[in-house]
Motif scaffolding. Structure first.
Motif, PDB file in Angstrom:
ATOM      1  N   GLY A  21      82.722   3.417  38.805  1.00 34.53           N
ATOM      2  CA  GLY A  21      83.057   3.579  40.215  1.00 34.53           C
ATOM      3  C   GLY A  21      82.257   4.666  40.891  1.00 34.53           C
ATOM      4  O   GLY A  21      82.139   4.692  42.115  1.00 34.53           O
ATOM      5  N   LEU A  22      81.701   5.580  40.089  1.00 36.77           N
ATOM      6  CA  LEU A  22      80.859   6.649  40.631  1.00 36.77           C
ATOM      7  C   LEU A  22      79.395   6.340  40.349  1.00 36.77           C
ATOM      8  O   LEU A  22      79.058   5.755  39.319  1.00 36.77           O
ATOM      9  N   ILE A  23      78.517   6.754  41.248  1.00 41.00           N
ATOM     10  CA  ILE A  23      77.095   6.609  40.981  1.00 41.00           C
ATOM     11  C   ILE A  23      76.607   7.834  40.214  1.00 41.00           C
ATOM     12  O   ILE A  23      77.261   8.877  40.189  1.00 41.00           O
ATOM     13  N   SER A  24      75.459   7.699  39.590  1.00 40.02           N
ATOM     14  CA  SER A  24      74.955   8.765  38.716  1.00 40.02           C
ATOM     15  C   SER A  24      74.379   9.934  39.504  1.00 40.02           C
ATOM     16  O   SER A  24      74.632  11.095  39.177  1.00 40.02           O
ATOM     17  N   GLU A  25      73.585   9.644  40.529  1.00 40.85           N
ATOM     18  CA  GLU A  25      72.831  10.690  41.230  1.00 40.85           C
ATOM     19  C   GLU A  25      73.459  11.088  42.563  1.00 40.85           C
ATOM     20  O   GLU A  25      74.093  10.267  43.234  1.00 40.85           O
ATOM     21  N   LYS A  26      73.237  12.334  42.932  1.00 41.92           N
ATOM     22  CA  LYS A  26      73.651  12.798  44.258  1.00 41.92           C
ATOM     23  C   LYS A  26      72.896  12.032  45.334  1.00 41.92           C
ATOM     24  O   LYS A  26      71.716  11.734  45.178  1.00 41.92           O
ATOM     25  N   ASN A  27      73.569  11.732  46.434  1.00 38.98           N
ATOM     26  CA  ASN A  27      72.886  11.195  47.609  1.00 38.98           C
ATOM     27  C   ASN A  27      73.704  11.548  48.847  1.00 38.98           C
ATOM     28  O   ASN A  27      74.882  11.892  48.736  1.00 38.98           O
ATOM     29  N   PRO A  28      73.105  11.474  50.026  1.00 43.04           N
ATOM     30  CA  PRO A  28      73.794  11.934  51.241  1.00 43.04           C
ATOM     31  C   PRO A  28      74.970  11.063  51.669  1.00 43.04           C
ATOM     32  O   PRO A  28      75.721  11.442  52.568  1.00 43.04           O
ATOM     33  N   TYR A  29      75.140   9.894  51.044  1.00 41.74           N
ATOM     34  CA  TYR A  29      76.182   8.966  51.477  1.00 41.74           C
ATOM     35  C   TYR A  29      77.426   9.000  50.590  1.00 41.74           C
ATOM     36  O   TYR A  29      78.402   8.312  50.873  1.00 41.74           O
ATOM     37  N   GLU A  30      77.379   9.769  49.509  1.00 38.88           N
ATOM     38  CA  GLU A  30      78.489   9.801  48.556  1.00 38.88           C
ATOM     39  C   GLU A  30      79.037  11.224  48.453  1.00 38.88           C
ATOM     40  O   GLU A  30      78.281  12.173  48.211  1.00 38.88           O
ATOM     41  N   ASP A  31      80.339  11.373  48.625  1.00 45.03           N
ATOM     42  CA  ASP A  31      80.952  12.695  48.500  1.00 45.03           C
ATOM     43  C   ASP A  31      81.033  13.153  47.048  1.00 45.03           C
ATOM     44  O   ASP A  31      80.945  14.345  46.757  1.00 45.03           O
ATOM     45  N   CYS A  32      81.216  12.204  46.144  1.00 44.32           N
ATOM     46  CA  CYS A  32      81.399  12.554  44.741  1.00 44.32           C
ATOM     47  C   CYS A  32      80.524  11.666  43.867  1.00 44.32           C
ATOM     48  O   CYS A  32      80.596  10.434  43.952  1.00 44.32           O
ATOM     49  N   THR A  33      79.675  12.265  43.050  1.00 43.96           N
ATOM     50  CA  THR A  33      78.853  11.551  42.082  1.00 43.96           C
ATOM     51  C   THR A  33      78.973  12.278  40.742  1.00 43.96           C
ATOM     52  O   THR A  33      79.472  13.403  40.674  1.00 43.96           O
ATOM     53  N   ILE A  34      78.503  11.651  39.682  1.00 45.17           N
ATOM     54  CA  ILE A  34      78.528  12.323  38.386  1.00 45.17           C
ATOM     55  C   ILE A  34      77.601  13.538  38.386  1.00 45.17           C
ATOM     56  O   ILE A  34      77.929  14.585  37.816  1.00 45.17           O
ATOM     57  N   GLU A  35      76.472  13.425  39.052  1.00 47.46           N
ATOM     58  CA  GLU A  35      75.573  14.581  39.127  1.00 47.46           C
ATOM     59  C   GLU A  35      76.237  15.753  39.852  1.00 47.46           C
ATOM     60  O   GLU A  35      76.162  16.902  39.396  1.00 47.46           O
ATOM     61  N   SER A  36      76.903  15.478  40.975  1.00 51.67           N
ATOM     62  CA  SER A  36      77.537  16.571  41.727  1.00 51.67           C
ATOM     63  C   SER A  36      78.700  17.171  40.946  1.00 51.67           C
ATOM     64  O   SER A  36      78.898  18.394  40.948  1.00 51.67           O
ATOM     65  N   GLN A  37      79.463  16.343  40.237  1.00 55.78           N
ATOM     66  CA  GLN A  37      80.543  16.859  39.396  1.00 55.78           C
ATOM     67  C   GLN A  37      79.979  17.770  38.296  1.00 55.78           C
ATOM     68  O   GLN A  37      80.530  18.838  38.023  1.00 55.78           O
ATOM     69  N   THR A  38      78.896  17.324  37.674  1.00 59.13           N
ATOM     70  CA  THR A  38      78.292  18.102  36.588  1.00 59.13           C
ATOM     71  C   THR A  38      77.702  19.402  37.128  1.00 59.13           C
ATOM     72  O   THR A  38      77.848  20.468  36.514  1.00 59.13           O
ATOM     73  N   PHE A  39      77.048  19.337  38.274  1.00 58.91           N
ATOM     74  CA  PHE A  39      76.476  20.540  38.887  1.00 58.91           C
ATOM     75  C   PHE A  39      77.572  21.553  39.208  1.00 58.91           C
ATOM     76  O   PHE A  39      77.413  22.754  38.950  1.00 58.91           O
ATOM     77  N   ASN A  40      78.680  21.098  39.749  1.00 60.82           N
ATOM     78  CA  ASN A  40      79.793  22.004  40.061  1.00 60.82           C
ATOM     79  C   ASN A  40      80.354  22.655  38.794  1.00 60.82           C
ATOM     80  O   ASN A  40      80.761  23.826  38.811  1.00 60.82           O
ATOM     81  N   HIS A  41      80.365  21.907  37.707  1.00 65.62           N
ATOM     82  CA  HIS A  41      80.787  22.477  36.421  1.00 65.62           C
ATOM     83  C   HIS A  41      79.814  23.576  35.978  1.00 65.62           C
ATOM     84  O   HIS A  41      80.246  24.655  35.531  1.00 65.62           O
ATOM     85  N   LEU A  42      78.513  23.322  36.106  1.00 67.62           N
ATOM     86  CA  LEU A  42      77.508  24.299  35.679  1.00 67.62           C
ATOM     87  C   LEU A  42      77.540  25.559  36.545  1.00 67.62           C
ATOM     88  O   LEU A  42      77.193  26.652  36.072  1.00 67.62           O
ATOM     89  N   ILE A  54      68.127  12.552  33.411  1.00 65.30           N
ATOM     90  CA  ILE A  54      67.387  11.960  32.295  1.00 65.30           C
ATOM     91  C   ILE A  54      67.452  10.438  32.358  1.00 65.30           C
ATOM     92  O   ILE A  54      66.453   9.747  32.193  1.00 65.30           O
ATOM     93  N   HIS A  55      68.631   9.888  32.587  1.00 65.62           N
ATOM     94  CA  HIS A  55      68.813   8.437  32.684  1.00 65.62           C
ATOM     95  C   HIS A  55      70.009   8.179  33.586  1.00 65.62           C
ATOM     96  O   HIS A  55      70.684   9.106  34.008  1.00 65.62           O
ATOM     97  N   ARG A  56      70.268   6.927  33.884  1.00 67.25           N
ATOM     98  CA  ARG A  56      71.311   6.567  34.843  1.00 67.25           C
ATOM     99  C   ARG A  56      72.153   5.416  34.304  1.00 67.25           C
ATOM    100  O   ARG A  56      71.708   4.673  33.427  1.00 67.25           O
ATOM    101  N   LEU A  57      73.325   5.268  34.881  1.00 64.51           N
ATOM    102  CA  LEU A  57      74.159   4.101  34.633  1.00 64.51           C
ATOM    103  C   LEU A  57      74.535   3.488  35.980  1.00 64.51           C
ATOM    104  O   LEU A  57      74.703   4.218  36.967  1.00 64.51           O
ATOM    105  N   ASP A  58      74.681   2.161  36.026  1.00 61.65           N
ATOM    106  CA  ASP A  58      75.136   1.508  37.252  1.00 61.65           C
ATOM    107  C   ASP A  58      76.492   2.066  37.673  1.00 61.65           C
ATOM    108  O   ASP A  58      77.282   2.511  36.833  1.00 61.65           O
ATOM    109  N   ARG A  59      76.763   2.018  38.957  1.00 62.37           N
ATOM    110  CA  ARG A  59      78.056   2.475  39.482  1.00 62.37           C
ATOM    111  C   ARG A  59      79.230   1.845  38.721  1.00 62.37           C
ATOM    112  O   ARG A  59      80.213   2.508  38.392  1.00 62.37           O
TER     113      ARG A  59
END
Length: 222
Positions: A21-42, A54-59
């Motif tokens: 349900g989430l996309i892998s990479e940050k983009n201006p149209y999505e409030d929450c992505t796996i990349e943004s979640q991971t960045f906030n953790h870091l 490194i790699h991606r998965l479909d939404r």
């Protein structure tokens, strides 16, 4: 959205279990992505953390995803992926009974930009890419058959298109012909394991993402 599920973390990279349900990479149209979640953790431990895709998965796909925490590690993993030294193992649930318990599929795929999907064609063309995978039926339940899938190539929608081409659309994947309802923005496809050999070493690393927590994924074998 649920909290980030961390499979493993060290100084070089972080492995997470991506929620469908989430996309892998940050983009201006999505409030929450796996990349943004991971960045906030870091951000909890570093004021300006580095995060490398490194790699991606479909939404619609869940499972194991690795992010680099250093530029040099991103380069190392990119080399591993480009030289096909990373083995990904997926699990998929299909409603239809496979004609064969094991099969090695070699097809030619073209990206259909208009419909945002992949089409399997009968023979090689100038626009096509070869796609290869093997699957094995490893279990079944009331919803369908559980396939363990090992792709040899990493093409756009490869697993979804190749399985649909042999009348095995993944449950929930309406784009590829499934008539079975599943969860919103999700299909029964899970990136289960990722295995690679550590550069300059004989050591192998394997990371495994826990299965989605719903009745569809209730199997005795995994």
């Amino acid at each position: 959205m649920s909290n980030l599920e961390i499979v493993h973390e060290n100084n070089d990279y972080i492995v997470v279990n991506k929620m469908a349900g989430l996309i892998s990479e940050k983009n201006p149209y999505e409030d929450c992505t796996i990349e943004s979640q991971t960045f906030n953790h870091l951000l909890k431990n570093k004021r300006k953390p580095y995060i490398g895709i490194i790699h991606r998965l479909d939404r619609v796909t869940s499972g194991v995803l690795i992010f680099a925490k250093k530029k040099s590690i991103l380069v190392e993993f990119n080399n591993l992926f480009s030289s096909r030294k990373v083995q990904k193992t997926y699990l998929a649930i299909v409603k239809n009974k496979p004609q064969k318990n094991k099969q090695h599929l070699i097809n030619f795929l073209v990206k259909n930009n208009l419909e945002k999907k992949a089409d399997i064609i009968q023979s090689k063309s100038k626009d096509s890419l070869e796609c290869i995978l093997s699957y094995e039926v490893i279990d079944k339940n009331d919803f369908g058959y559980l396939l363990e899938i090992k792709p040899k190539t990493g093409r756009f929608h490869q697993i979804r298109a190749q399985l649909a081409n042999i009348d095995l659309p993944i449950i929930g994947d309406k784009k590829y012909g499934s008539d079975q309802k599943y969860l919103p923005l999700s299909i029964c496809l899970h990136a289960w394991k990722l295995n690679y050999q550590v550069i300059g070493s004989k050591e192998f690393k394997t990371y495994e993402a826990p299965l989605p927590k719903n009745d569809f994924w209730n199997f005795k074998s995994v």
